[in-house]
Design an enzyme around this catalytic site. Sequence first.
Site, short mmCIF file in Angstrom:
data_model
loop_
_atom_site.label_atom_id
_atom_site.label_comp_id
_atom_site.label_asym_id
_atom_site.label_seq_id
_atom_site.Cartn_x
_atom_site.Cartn_y
_atom_site.Cartn_z
N GLU A 1 -10.27 3.21 -2.02
CA GLU A 1 -10.69 3.60 -0.68
C GLU A 1 -11.00 5.08 -0.58
O GLU A 1 -11.71 5.50 0.34
CB GLU A 1 -9.62 3.22 0.34
CG GLU A 1 -8.33 4.02 0.23
CD GLU A 1 -7.27 3.52 1.19
OE1 GLU A 1 -7.03 4.20 2.20
OE2 GLU A 1 -6.68 2.46 0.93
N ASP A 51 0.85 -1.19 0.00
CA ASP A 51 0.00 0.00 0.00
C ASP A 51 0.88 1.24 0.00
O ASP A 51 1.62 1.50 0.96
CB ASP A 51 -0.90 -0.01 1.24
CG ASP A 51 -1.96 1.07 1.19
OD1 ASP A 51 -1.90 1.93 0.30
OD2 ASP A 51 -2.86 1.04 2.06
N HIS A 97 -12.17 -2.12 1.32
CA HIS A 97 -11.26 -1.50 2.29
C HIS A 97 -11.95 -1.47 3.64
O HIS A 97 -13.12 -1.08 3.75
CB HIS A 97 -10.96 -0.08 1.81
CG HIS A 97 -10.06 0.71 2.69
ND1 HIS A 97 -10.53 1.72 3.50
CD2 HIS A 97 -8.73 0.65 2.89
CE1 HIS A 97 -9.51 2.26 4.15
NE2 HIS A 97 -8.40 1.63 3.80
N GLU A 103 -1.22 -1.06 -4.16
CA GLU A 103 -2.41 -0.28 -3.79
C GLU A 103 -2.11 1.22 -3.79
O GLU A 103 -1.10 1.65 -3.24
CB GLU A 103 -2.90 -0.71 -2.41
CG GLU A 103 -4.13 0.05 -1.94
CD GLU A 103 -4.67 -0.48 -0.63
OE1 GLU A 103 -5.31 0.30 0.09
OE2 GLU A 103 -4.46 -1.68 -0.32
N HIS A 118 -0.45 4.34 -0.35
CA HIS A 118 -1.22 5.44 0.25
C HIS A 118 -1.20 6.71 -0.60
O HIS A 118 -1.37 7.81 -0.06
CB HIS A 118 -0.72 5.77 1.66
CG HIS A 118 -0.78 4.62 2.61
ND1 HIS A 118 -1.96 4.19 3.19
CD2 HIS A 118 0.19 3.79 3.09
CE1 HIS A 118 -1.71 3.16 3.98
NE2 HIS A 118 -0.42 2.90 3.93
#
Length: 382
Positions: free
Chosen positions: A235, A183, A285, A209, A185
């Site tokens: 998400e 991830d 998520h 991700e 972010h």
Amino acid sequence: MKITRLTTYRLPPRWMFLKIETDEGVAGWGEPVIEGRARTVEAAVHELADYLVGQDPRRINDLWQTLYRGGFYRGGPILMSAIAGIDQALWDIKGKVLGVPVYELLGGLVRDRMRTYSWVGGDRPADVIAGMKALQAGGFDHFKLNGCEEMGIIDSARAVDAAVARVAEIRAAFGNTVEFGLDFHGRVSAPMAKVLIRALEPYRPLFIEEPVLAEQAESYARLAAQTHLPIAAGERMFSRFEFKRVLEAGGLAILQPDLSHAGGITECLKIAGMAEAYDVALAPHCPLGPIALAACLHIDFVSWNATLQEQSMGIHYNQGAELLDYVRNKADFALEGGYIRPPRLPGLGVDIDEALVIERSRSAPDWRNPVWRHADGSVAEW
């Protein structure tokens, strides 16, 4: 049956629960929250209550459309998170009234159990490896890890090498006995994401991700064209209309809508169907609490393309409460070899310990996102 009251409870670690009551004594629970903006979402929930009190909670579609279309401005994380928690509570009420789990109202099961994965925090490889081994002993073999620390728009070869070396050490520790996604972010710019993803390919992460922010979603297709690794995101997308654009553009292999941010069960069921039409997998998520997880599971158990479910048991930032602390029927959410069974009780299937919720809400933390900065003093992506 009429809605009589909406009550919100901000709770440790950084969650918020919503209780919707009716004149017939049936109540439903939802989880509308944005971590770090709980008070803002709470205000939105109570503002929307004017559309709900006195209405029949079983008319979920009509109420959802009223909340969404009843104002000139719509969408976005605050409003859609408020709607999401309300929607969850309405489905909980309807299932309880009819005496069946929500997935039965959505057409019934397409699978008997759902694979889950655990998020493992930590920046040092040794800490990550230790965390993964502890969870592996409990039956988990699917994980999600931080892909990197915050990076500048154009960052150094040293930063890229450090991120890659970390992943290489983790893969070497486990070989192919585990799967893990990475991830990012959205902390990486498109130019750096291209470099970083290519360097990570030999270590075969399960997915990459949010390599870039949702605001830069046009980059997903370009990045996907340059790698064989699956790209996941979603998400920070809040409606089927946002997901429509990324599905049409291509590039995403996995959609990750959040049932507490993207309009709840009503909206995410539509998003799941859209994803299936584009041959895109679903992996909701869910780093939040038990009501959010239960809502995700009802979508998972009726969506053929659902492949993985995130859950927050043991996650490092659940300080002050664990995932099931506010749940009486903990056994219904027991994990078996990394899998979870369908909820068995009517509604969402979560028996909330209301007395504990009320008690803990009296000392709820007012959590805020910390501000991170680059070495030059500029604000970094959180």
